[in-house]
Write a protein that holds these residues in place. Structure first.
Motif, PDB file in Angstrom:
ATOM      1  N   LYS A   2      53.115  78.372 -14.970  1.00 47.02           N
ATOM      2  CA  LYS A   2      53.983  77.949 -13.880  1.00 47.02           C
ATOM      3  C   LYS A   2      54.090  79.060 -12.851  1.00 47.02           C
ATOM      4  O   LYS A   2      53.959  80.231 -13.176  1.00 47.02           O
ATOM      5  CB  LYS A   2      55.369  77.626 -14.412  1.00 47.02           C
ATOM      6  N   SER A   3      54.372  78.678 -11.621  1.00 47.97           N
ATOM      7  CA  SER A   3      54.446  79.673 -10.553  1.00 47.97           C
ATOM      8  C   SER A   3      55.620  80.631 -10.730  1.00 47.97           C
ATOM      9  O   SER A   3      55.590  81.738 -10.225  1.00 47.97           O
ATOM     10  CB  SER A   3      54.521  78.987  -9.193  1.00 47.97           C
ATOM     11  N   ASP A   4      56.637  80.230 -11.475  1.00 46.36           N
ATOM     12  CA  ASP A   4      57.783  81.110 -11.664  1.00 46.36           C
ATOM     13  C   ASP A   4      57.761  81.858 -12.996  1.00 46.36           C
ATOM     14  O   ASP A   4      58.683  82.586 -13.324  1.00 46.36           O
ATOM     15  CB  ASP A   4      59.086  80.339 -11.509  1.00 46.36           C
ATOM     16  N   ARG A  36      65.101  81.683 -17.495  1.00 44.48           N
ATOM     17  CA  ARG A  36      64.843  80.607 -16.541  1.00 44.48           C
ATOM     18  C   ARG A  36      66.167  80.099 -15.944  1.00 44.48           C
ATOM     19  O   ARG A  36      66.253  79.792 -14.757  1.00 44.48           O
ATOM     20  CB  ARG A  36      64.080  79.465 -17.203  1.00 44.48           C
ATOM     21  N   TYR A  37      67.207  80.042 -16.754  1.00 41.70           N
ATOM     22  CA  TYR A  37      68.525  79.625 -16.266  1.00 41.70           C
ATOM     23  C   TYR A  37      69.051  80.619 -15.224  1.00 41.70           C
ATOM     24  O   TYR A  37      69.567  80.223 -14.183  1.00 41.70           O
ATOM     25  CB  TYR A  37      69.506  79.500 -17.434  1.00 41.70           C
ATOM     26  N   ILE A  38      68.902  81.909 -15.513  1.00 42.24           N
ATOM     27  CA  ILE A  38      69.338  82.937 -14.569  1.00 42.24           C
ATOM     28  C   ILE A  38      68.564  82.815 -13.263  1.00 42.24           C
ATOM     29  O   ILE A  38      69.143  82.880 -12.170  1.00 42.24           O
ATOM     30  CB  ILE A  38      69.182  84.348 -15.188  1.00 42.24           C
ATOM     31  N   LEU A  39      67.254  82.621 -13.363  1.00 42.54           N
ATOM     32  CA  LEU A  39      66.437  82.441 -12.159  1.00 42.54           C
ATOM     33  C   LEU A  39      66.906  81.224 -11.369  1.00 42.54           C
ATOM     34  O   LEU A  39      67.075  81.292 -10.145  1.00 42.54           O
ATOM     35  CB  LEU A  39      64.960  82.294 -12.532  1.00 42.54           C
ATOM     36  N   GLY A  40      67.136  80.118 -12.047  1.00 40.40           N
ATOM     37  CA  GLY A  40      67.606  78.908 -11.376  1.00 40.40           C
ATOM     38  C   GLY A  40      68.940  79.117 -10.678  1.00 40.40           C
ATOM     39  O   GLY A  40      69.137  78.674  -9.543  1.00 40.40           O
ATOM     40  N   SER A  41      69.845  79.819 -11.352  1.00 41.37           N
ATOM     41  CA  SER A  41      71.153  80.100 -10.746  1.00 41.37           C
ATOM     42  C   SER A  41      71.019  80.961  -9.501  1.00 41.37           C
ATOM     43  O   SER A  41      71.671  80.711  -8.487  1.00 41.37           O
ATOM     44  CB  SER A  41      72.061  80.809 -11.759  1.00 41.37           C
ATOM     45  N   ALA A  42      70.156  81.957  -9.581  1.00 43.83           N
ATOM     46  CA  ALA A  42      69.944  82.830  -8.426  1.00 43.83           C
ATOM     47  C   ALA A  42      69.332  82.048  -7.264  1.00 43.83           C
ATOM     48  O   ALA A  42      69.747  82.212  -6.111  1.00 43.83           O
ATOM     49  CB  ALA A  42      69.052  84.003  -8.813  1.00 43.83           C
ATOM     50  N   LEU A  43      68.383  81.182  -7.569  1.00 44.92           N
ATOM     51  CA  LEU A  43      67.756  80.388  -6.507  1.00 44.92           C
ATOM     52  C   LEU A  43      68.735  79.391  -5.899  1.00 44.92           C
ATOM     53  O   LEU A  43      68.691  79.147  -4.690  1.00 44.92           O
ATOM     54  CB  LEU A  43      66.515  79.680  -7.029  1.00 44.92           C
ATOM     55  N   GLU A  44      69.616  78.832  -6.709  1.00 43.35           N
ATOM     56  CA  GLU A  44      70.631  77.928  -6.162  1.00 43.35           C
ATOM     57  C   GLU A  44      71.521  78.663  -5.164  1.00 43.35           C
ATOM     58  O   GLU A  44      71.864  78.121  -4.113  1.00 43.35           O
ATOM     59  CB  GLU A  44      71.478  77.335  -7.286  1.00 43.35           C
ATOM     60  N   GLN A  45      71.865  79.902  -5.480  1.00 40.35           N
ATOM     61  CA  GLN A  45      72.670  80.689  -4.553  1.00 40.35           C
ATOM     62  C   GLN A  45      71.889  80.994  -3.287  1.00 40.35           C
ATOM     63  O   GLN A  45      72.430  80.934  -2.184  1.00 40.35           O
ATOM     64  CB  GLN A  45      73.151  81.985  -5.204  1.00 40.35           C
ATOM     65  N   LEU A  46      70.608  81.295  -3.442  1.00 38.36           N
ATOM     66  CA  LEU A  46      69.776  81.531  -2.263  1.00 38.36           C
ATOM     67  C   LEU A  46      69.739  80.303  -1.364  1.00 38.36           C
ATOM     68  O   LEU A  46      69.827  80.415  -0.141  1.00 38.36           O
ATOM     69  CB  LEU A  46      68.347  81.908  -2.675  1.00 38.36           C
ATOM     70  N   ILE A  61      60.307  75.238  -2.288  1.00 37.01           N
ATOM     71  CA  ILE A  61      59.573  74.076  -2.798  1.00 37.01           C
ATOM     72  C   ILE A  61      58.755  74.389  -4.054  1.00 37.01           C
ATOM     73  O   ILE A  61      58.794  73.600  -5.003  1.00 37.01           O
ATOM     74  CB  ILE A  61      58.731  73.424  -1.688  1.00 37.01           C
ATOM     75  N   PRO A  62      58.032  75.497  -4.156  1.00 39.37           N
ATOM     76  CA  PRO A  62      57.296  75.743  -5.412  1.00 39.37           C
ATOM     77  C   PRO A  62      58.208  75.754  -6.644  1.00 39.37           C
ATOM     78  O   PRO A  62      57.868  75.183  -7.678  1.00 39.37           O
ATOM     79  CB  PRO A  62      56.647  77.108  -5.177  1.00 39.37           C
ATOM     80  N   TYR A  63      59.368  76.383  -6.518  1.00 36.07           N
ATOM     81  CA  TYR A  63      60.328  76.391  -7.628  1.00 36.07           C
ATOM     82  C   TYR A  63      60.791  74.969  -7.940  1.00 36.07           C
ATOM     83  O   TYR A  63      60.851  74.558  -9.111  1.00 36.07           O
ATOM     84  CB  TYR A  63      61.527  77.277  -7.280  1.00 36.07           C
ATOM     85  N   LEU A  64      61.132  74.209  -6.914  1.00 35.64           N
ATOM     86  CA  LEU A  64      61.608  72.838  -7.113  1.00 35.64           C
ATOM     87  C   LEU A  64      60.553  71.972  -7.792  1.00 35.64           C
ATOM     88  O   LEU A  64      60.873  71.168  -8.680  1.00 35.64           O
ATOM     89  CB  LEU A  64      62.004  72.231  -5.770  1.00 35.64           C
ATOM     90  N   TRP A 108      66.681  69.396  -3.539  1.00 36.57           N
ATOM     91  CA  TRP A 108      67.910  70.090  -3.927  1.00 36.57           C
ATOM     92  C   TRP A 108      69.060  69.111  -4.079  1.00 36.57           C
ATOM     93  O   TRP A 108      69.879  69.235  -4.989  1.00 36.57           O
ATOM     94  CB  TRP A 108      68.255  71.191  -2.923  1.00 36.57           C
ATOM     95  N   HIS A 109      69.131  68.141  -3.198  1.00 36.03           N
ATOM     96  CA  HIS A 109      70.226  67.172  -3.259  1.00 36.03           C
ATOM     97  C   HIS A 109      70.118  66.279  -4.492  1.00 36.03           C
ATOM     98  O   HIS A 109      71.098  66.010  -5.174  1.00 36.03           O
ATOM     99  CB  HIS A 109      70.250  66.318  -1.996  1.00 36.03           C
TER     100      HIS A 109
END
Length: 141
Positions: A2-4, A36-46, A61-64, A108-109
């Protein structure tokens, strides 16, 4: 891969380093999931901060897409390769109709779980997710 995955590995290594130094106690056997949860949380804040800045939301978009691929794989018990095909095909359909910024907002929505359902319904089942039948179908997942 995966890209992440590299980011997840880096976060996991940082967590393990903190544990080795005695600054953190990890009680999980699934450290990559925690990372992965920490990364997701950080990206949500971004993403939340994108609304307040001039940074383009479409950079997420790549993360999504990776999150959606994982959801397709889990929800519909398909291989990772098939989940990538389904998610990619649905994304390409959206690209024909919407600008990248709108696609990112849509993902995101709706969340990756909902986008996984939409992708599978449209691509794998060949049905239009805009209809009322989709609303009934998605309750099964």
């Amino acid at each position: 891969m995966k890209s992440d995955d590299k980011l997840v590995e880096k976060i996991l290594q940082s967590l393990l380093d903190l544990e080795q130094r005695g600054e953190l106690v990890l009680t999980t056997n699934f450290g990559a999931d925690a990372a992965r949860y920490i990364l997701g949380s950080a990206l949500e804040q971004l993403v939340a901060d994108f609304g307040k800045s001039e940074s383009p939301m479409e950079v997420t978009i790549p993360y999504l897409l990776e999150e959606t691929i994982e959801e397709v794989r889990k929800k519909f018990d398909v291989s990772e390769a098939r989940a990538r095909e389904i998610t990619g095909a649905y994304y390409e359909l959206l690209r024909k109709r919407l600008p990248l910024e709108r696609i990112a907002e849509f993902y995101w929505h709706e969340t990756s779980g909902e986008m996984a359902k939409r992708s599978y319904y449209r691509i794998e089942l060949g049905r239009d997710e805009a209809g009322l039948d989709y609303l009934d179908w998605r309750h099964n997942y």
